[in-house]
Design an enzyme around this catalytic site. Structure first.
Site, PDB file in Angstrom:
ATOM      1  N   HIS A 472       0.838  -1.203   0.000  1.00 62.85           N
ATOM      2  CA  HIS A 472       0.000   0.000   0.000  1.00 62.85           C
ATOM      3  C   HIS A 472       0.878   1.260   0.000  1.00 62.85           C
ATOM      4  O   HIS A 472       0.725   2.138  -0.854  1.00 62.85           O
ATOM      5  CB  HIS A 472      -0.916  -0.018   1.232  1.00 62.85           C
ATOM      6  CG  HIS A 472      -1.810   1.171   1.348  1.00 62.85           C
ATOM      7  ND1 HIS A 472      -3.143   1.141   1.011  1.00 62.85           N
ATOM      8  CD2 HIS A 472      -1.569   2.447   1.737  1.00 62.85           C
ATOM      9  CE1 HIS A 472      -3.681   2.326   1.200  1.00 62.85           C
ATOM     10  NE2 HIS A 472      -2.737   3.146   1.643  1.00 62.85           N
ATOM     11  N   GLU A 473       1.789   1.327   0.938  1.00 58.72           N
ATOM     12  CA  GLU A 473       2.633   2.525   1.048  1.00 58.72           C
ATOM     13  C   GLU A 473       3.549   2.663  -0.167  1.00 58.72           C
ATOM     14  O   GLU A 473       3.830   3.768  -0.630  1.00 58.72           O
ATOM     15  CB  GLU A 473       3.444   2.511   2.349  1.00 58.72           C
ATOM     16  CG  GLU A 473       2.597   2.506   3.624  1.00 58.72           C
ATOM     17  CD  GLU A 473       1.527   3.582   3.654  1.00 58.72           C
ATOM     18  OE1 GLU A 473       1.728   4.647   3.036  1.00 58.72           O
ATOM     19  OE2 GLU A 473       0.469   3.345   4.281  1.00 58.72           O
ATOM     20  N   HIS A 476       1.686   4.408  -2.880  1.00 65.19           N
ATOM     21  CA  HIS A 476       1.744   5.869  -2.734  1.00 65.19           C
ATOM     22  C   HIS A 476       3.109   6.373  -3.211  1.00 65.19           C
ATOM     23  O   HIS A 476       3.213   7.394  -3.890  1.00 65.19           O
ATOM     24  CB  HIS A 476       1.576   6.279  -1.266  1.00 65.19           C
ATOM     25  CG  HIS A 476       0.169   6.240  -0.767  1.00 65.19           C
ATOM     26  ND1 HIS A 476      -0.871   6.881  -1.392  1.00 65.19           N
ATOM     27  CD2 HIS A 476      -0.379   5.643   0.331  1.00 65.19           C
ATOM     28  CE1 HIS A 476      -1.987   6.676  -0.706  1.00 65.19           C
ATOM     29  NE2 HIS A 476      -1.718   5.927   0.333  1.00 65.19           N
ATOM     30  N   HIS A 479       3.466   6.518  -6.931  1.00 64.98           N
ATOM     31  CA  HIS A 479       2.703   7.660  -7.443  1.00 64.98           C
ATOM     32  C   HIS A 479       3.534   8.946  -7.295  1.00 64.98           C
ATOM     33  O   HIS A 479       3.587   9.781  -8.194  1.00 64.98           O
ATOM     34  CB  HIS A 479       1.394   7.770  -6.655  1.00 64.98           C
ATOM     35  CG  HIS A 479       0.335   8.587  -7.318  1.00 64.98           C
ATOM     36  ND1 HIS A 479      -0.797   8.996  -6.653  1.00 64.98           N
ATOM     37  CD2 HIS A 479       0.219   9.075  -8.570  1.00 64.98           C
ATOM     38  CE1 HIS A 479      -1.556   9.692  -7.482  1.00 64.98           C
ATOM     39  NE2 HIS A 479      -0.965   9.760  -8.643  1.00 64.98           N
TER      40      HIS A 479
HETATM   41 ZN   LIG Z   1      -2.984   5.223   1.869  1.00 62.40          ZN
END
Ligand SMILES: [Zn+2]
Length: 683
Positions: A472-473, A476, A479
């Protein structure tokens, strides 16, 4: 003493020099940067007759970027290597920084100058990113009351002031109410069913107070195991009641930290603020900064999901009731019985625990496997770079290169929990991409987690949940780092709409559930065996346990939040509690006891951030599930689909509307089908 010339914080020529940063450097550096920025802005305002992008907007972008770059390592160190002097310096700077940002937001001269830039004939020739930055800034000025006339503007400021006080009061009440309650017992019988970890934590808490017995509190690590495992029903009821009546006129501390009046006042003020700005209600104001185009769209979205998940939620509840009655003779399930019997049912059905998976997820395998997933998806090469200045021996530094050998991003990774490190997991930006005369500034990210550290020289073994968090991290992070936008304010995650920002992160999580990816990620730390099929099947089956009940609960919160900020009249006779009851009537499958005052502790919505925006969680899940479904169609490692995601989403930052980017990637607007299917709710 404070020789600014040798202050390492002011040297922004390369990566931060963490080891050279001293607490006493912080405030002088921030003061110097703030006064330099203020002076530069005054100069611009005085000297620039015809503001343009290059002569006005870009210089302000640059100075704010320098300030952010200076502050970033301080705020990072404060989070991961906290100590008293640094915290003091950090806290001393916070109000100064927030005053500066508020000043900018409310400076009408800046607003007029920006409007002048937007009105120039050459505005049309600016890039999409440049236009977006100007449009976003104009929007934020308007939403901060810049267009209001004198009396209205004065009232707007008063509202903001009062709201900020009330919202923080809401949080304080909740915190005080949470901390105030405790339950001490000397009767070991009440502990039946609790796992050893929860027992020893309760014992340690009592011992800490110099008391015999066991102490329970309303903090999650104490509360949750009781609700899930304690056989003693009265203990569960007692803790449930204390928990759901926090900061209200009910329960053991009735009236002591009651948020009820604040809540109504907060909703009134938000409604008034929205009307001043010309919106019919606060929800309409909220969607201005969201991907959703209207409140109607949000309502339709939530009600559609509710209609599709509620029947399944009823069925799950009926199964739970039947199980509890048959196996335990429990005839009536109260709110404090639901998590308890749910856990029993889950164990019986799937018979495995997170601990069974742990040996298959040694840290080096998981991290290397994750890099391999990214290599296969996007053709990127990630390798560690040694010799970089770091804050702790656990921290590492990596570089990402694309197929052409170009450095696209760099990141720090600090995976393990330790003392003086803030809990949780997050990605933060160290520097953003930008292009100037000197070339491209490569974006740098911090990836921070709090996983169980390695012991006895053996690699750390992750739970599957930790693996998912890491992905998940990292999503980010990708991105932030893979952006090709050259202007900071909309590069990477900057300027991305609130309800779309979780798309790349939730999207990455999907690979943690794919057999093909797990073959790369999971290897037994001793035998090197891959994840056994039987265990994989159990893990997949358990993934959607009670997913419909969880879904309707999230929808209940979201609908309540939306109605509270649109059709609810805070000056009318209906109470907030009655509104919540109406929402439950519409979507929930469980009705809590009459004393339940959930709303009084709903900080997401009442204390700020998520007001008329709680739906964003589900919204982003729809986007990420639907984006991933294209990989399900073409192959989870399909390189072409990977490149399409890279080019259309990850590289574009906040330069375009998220819907436009999504459609470019998916070839159509998002649908909820993939989320329903992933949640086991497809018809
Ligand atoms: Zn998040």
């Amino acid at each position: 003493m404070n020789d600014l010339a040798t202050n390492p914080l002011l040297d922004l020529s390369g990566l931060p020099r963490f080891s050279a940063i001293r607490a006493e450097h912080v405030e002088p550096a921030v003061d110097a940067a703030l006064s330099a920025n203020r002076a530069a802005i005054e100069r611009l305002l005085a000297e620039v007759r015809e503001p343009t992008w290059a002569g006005f907007v870009q210089p302000i972008e640059d100075m704010n970027e320098r300030l952010a770059r200076l502050w970033s390592p301080v705020s990072h160190l404060n989070a991961v290597m906290n100590n008293d002097v640094l915290r003091q310096a950090y806290n001393a700077c916070l109000p100064k920084l927030s005053a500066y940002w508020t000043e900018l937001k409310q400076d009408e001269r800046l607003y007029r100058a920006l409007k002048a830039v937007a009105a120039r004939p050459d505005y049309a020739e600016l890039t999409a990113a440049q236009k977006k930055i100007i449009d976003n800034a104009l929007r934020d000025f308007r939403l901060s009351g810049a267009e209001l006339q004198d009396a209205a503007k004065q009232r707007f400021k008063e509202i903001e002031q009062e709201l900020s006080t009330l919202q923080s009061k809401f949080d304080d009440n909740l915190l005080d109410a949470t901390n105030a309650w405790e339950y001490l017992t000397g009767d070991e019988g009440e502990l039946a069913g609790l796992p050893d970890s929860a027992r020893s934590a309760a014992r340690a808490a009592a011992e800490h107070d110099g008391k015999p017995g066991w102490k329970f509190t309303l903090h999650m690590p104490s509360y949750l195991p009781v609700m899930m495992y304690a056989d003693h029903r009265e203990l569960r009821r007692k803790m449930y009641e204390a928990y759901v009546t926090r900061a209200s006129e009910q329960g053991p501390n009735a009236g002591k930290w009651d948020n009820s009046a604040n809540m109504r006042r907060i909703v009134q003020l938000r409604a008034e603020k929205a009307r001043l700005l010309g919106f019919p209600h606060f929800a309409a104001l909220s969607v201005q900064t969201k991907m959703a185009e209207s409140t109607e769209e949000v309502f339709a979205f939530l009600r559609d999901l509710a209609a599709r998940s509620r029947p399944a939620a009823h069925k799950e509840l009926a199964e739970l009731r039947a199980f509890a009655a048959e196996r335990f003779g429990a005839r009536e399930l109260e709110a404090w019985d639901i998590p308890y019997y749910s856990e029993k049912l889950r164990l019986e059905r799937y018979a495995f625990s997170e601990e069974d998976l742990r040996p298959y997820f040694p840290a080096p395998q998981v991290v290397g496997g994750m890099f391999d997933v990214v290599r296969r998806l996007y053709g990127l090469d990630i390798h560690e770079v040694k010799g970089v200045d770091l804050w702790h021996p656990d921290a590492r530094f990596y570089e990402i290169r694309d197929g052409g050998g170009q450095v696209r991003g760099r990141f720090y990774m600090d995976l393990y929990a330790r003392a003086h490190k803030r809990g949780g997991a997050w990605m933060d930006d160290c520097m953003s991409r930008k292009r100037d005369a000197g070339g491209v500034q490569v974006p740098v990210a911090y990836l921070t987690c709090n996983f169980t550290p390695p012991v006895d020289g053996k690699p750390a073994l992750f739970t599957h949940d930790e693996v998912t968090t890491l992905f998940h991290e990292f999503g980010h992070g990708l991105h932030h780092m893979l952006t090709l936008v050259d202007y900071v304010s909309v590069a990477g995650i900057n300027g991305v709409k609130w309800d779309a920002v979780e798309l790349p992160s939730q999207f990455m999580e999907n690979w943690c559930w794919e057999r093909q990816a797990l073959d790369v990620l999971a290897r037994h730390h001793e035998t090197g065996a891959s994840l056994p099929d039987e265990l994989f099947k159990k893990m997949i089956a358990a993934r959607n346990f009670q997913s419909a009940m969880q879904m309707v609960r999230q929808l209940e919160f979201s609908l309540f939040d939306m109605r509270l900020h649109s059709d609810y009249d805070p000056n009318g006779p209906k109470t907030i509690l009655q509104l919540l009851a109406e929402v439950r009537e519409e979507v929930a499958v469980l009705s809590p006891p009459a004393f339940n005052r959930f709303a009084n502790s709903f900080g997401h919505v009442f204390a700020g951030g998520y007001a008329a925006g709680y739906y964003s969680y589900k919204w982003a899940e729809v986007l990420s599930a639907d984006a991933f479904s294209k990989f399900e169609e073409n192959g989870v490692f399909d390189r072409r689909t990977g490149e399409e995601f890279l080019h259309n989403i990850l590289e574009q930052g906040g330069a375009y509307e998220p819907m436009e980017l999504f459609v470019r990637f998916r070839g159509r607007r998002p649908t909820i089908d993939a989320l329903l299917r992933h949640s086991g709710l497809a018809a």
